[in-house]
Write an enzyme that holds these catalytic residues in place. Structure first.
Site, PDB file in Angstrom:
ATOM      1  N   GLU A   1       0.809  -1.580   0.011  1.00  0.00           N
ATOM      2  CA  GLU A   1       0.192   0.075  -0.382  1.00  0.00           C
ATOM      3  C   GLU A   1       0.884   1.430  -0.088  1.00  0.00           C
ATOM      4  OE1 GLU A   1      -3.164   0.104   3.405  1.00  0.00           O
ATOM      5  OE2 GLU A   1      -4.118  -1.819   2.215  1.00  0.00           O
TER       6      GLU A   1
ATOM      7  N   GLU B   1     -10.050  -5.211   9.032  1.00  0.00           N
ATOM      8  CA  GLU B   1      -9.299  -3.761   9.841  1.00  0.00           C
ATOM      9  C   GLU B   1      -8.812  -4.460   8.469  1.00  0.00           C
ATOM     10  OE1 GLU B   1      -7.115  -0.973  10.135  1.00  0.00           O
ATOM     11  OE2 GLU B   1      -8.775  -1.086  11.057  1.00  0.00           O
TER      12      GLU B   1
ATOM     13  N   VAL C   1      -2.872 -11.459   1.388  1.00  0.00           N
ATOM     14  CA  VAL C   1      -3.070 -12.448   0.889  1.00  0.00           C
ATOM     15  C   VAL C   1      -1.287 -12.185   0.011  1.00  0.00           C
ATOM     16  CG1 VAL C   1      -2.961 -14.871  -0.458  1.00  0.00           C
ATOM     17  CG2 VAL C   1      -4.693 -13.627   0.406  1.00  0.00           C
TER      18      VAL C   1
ATOM     19  N   GLY D   1      -7.750 -18.423  -3.455  1.00  0.00           N
ATOM     20  CA  GLY D   1      -8.853 -18.689  -3.102  1.00  0.00           C
ATOM     21  C   GLY D   1      -8.634 -18.657  -1.850  1.00  0.00           C
TER      22      GLY D   1
ATOM     23  N   GLY E   1      -7.777 -15.482  -0.345  1.00  0.00           N
ATOM     24  CA  GLY E   1      -9.618 -13.942   0.307  1.00  0.00           C
ATOM     25  C   GLY E   1     -10.158 -14.474   0.601  1.00  0.00           C
TER      26      GLY E   1
ATOM     27  N   TYR F   1     -13.431  -7.729  -4.334  1.00  0.00           N
ATOM     28  CA  TYR F   1     -14.934  -7.737  -3.497  1.00  0.00           C
ATOM     29  C   TYR F   1     -16.068  -7.409  -4.053  1.00  0.00           C
ATOM     30  CZ  TYR F   1     -10.934  -6.185  -0.020  1.00  0.00           C
ATOM     31  OH  TYR F   1     -10.117  -6.280   0.602  1.00  0.00           O
TER      32      TYR F   1
END
Length: 159
Positions: A27, A84, A88, A96, A98, A132
């Site tokens: 990130e 939070e 992976v 699979g 996640g 998502y």
């Protein structure tokens, strides 16, 4: 390639901390990691933990984690789970792990009668957003996350 999910145990503290650092690096936020492995272990495995972690394993080897805690919806009148962190390792993405971690949290929600499972995702993280979306997770675009930290938090606390 079998993926299983289990609750974290104290012996996982080093692995979990490594996952946190790897997530922060992905990130581009590694410079913001102030927590230590000891902090994490105390919060996850102390006398009265309020933070929880599940570990995804592929054939017995840790490949990811989900760190979560309970929240509460005053409108729904029930608790929920706030995820939070979900991470992976890159070499295990697509197997699979996640989905297994999220499924385990959804199963916990169902078993405990919780109202919701929610989390935040960085706007630029297109692969995560697509993942998502594929699960049917709804974007809450009408809400804007606000945060007080450091000096602003101290200033408000002091009046």
């Amino acid at each position: 390639m079998t993926v299983t999910v289990r609750p974290a145990v104290p012996a996982d503290a080093s692995t979990i901390f490594g996952f946190i650092r790897a997530l922060a690096e992905y990130e581009k936020l590694l410079h913001e990691v102030e927590a230590t492995q000891a902090d994490l272990a105390g919060h996850l495995f102390g006398e009265t933990p309020r933070l929880f972690c599940d570990i995804a394993e592929q054939d017995g080897a840790p490949v990811g984690f989900a760190i979560w805690f309970y929240n509460y919806s005053t409108f729904r009148g029930r608790h929920g789970i706030y995820l939070e962190d979900l991470f992976v390792v890159p070499e295990a993405r697509g197997i699979g792990a996640g989905k297994a971690l999220l499924r385990a949290l959804a199963q916990r929600c169902e078993a405990q009668g919780l109202a919701r499972l929610e989390w935040a995702v960085l706007n630029w993280n297109a692969p995560a957003i697509a993942f998502y979306d594929g699960l049917g997770a709804a974007s809450q675009s009408e809400w804007t996350v606000r945060r007080l930290t450091d000096e602003a938090l101290r200033k408000l606390a002091l009046g």
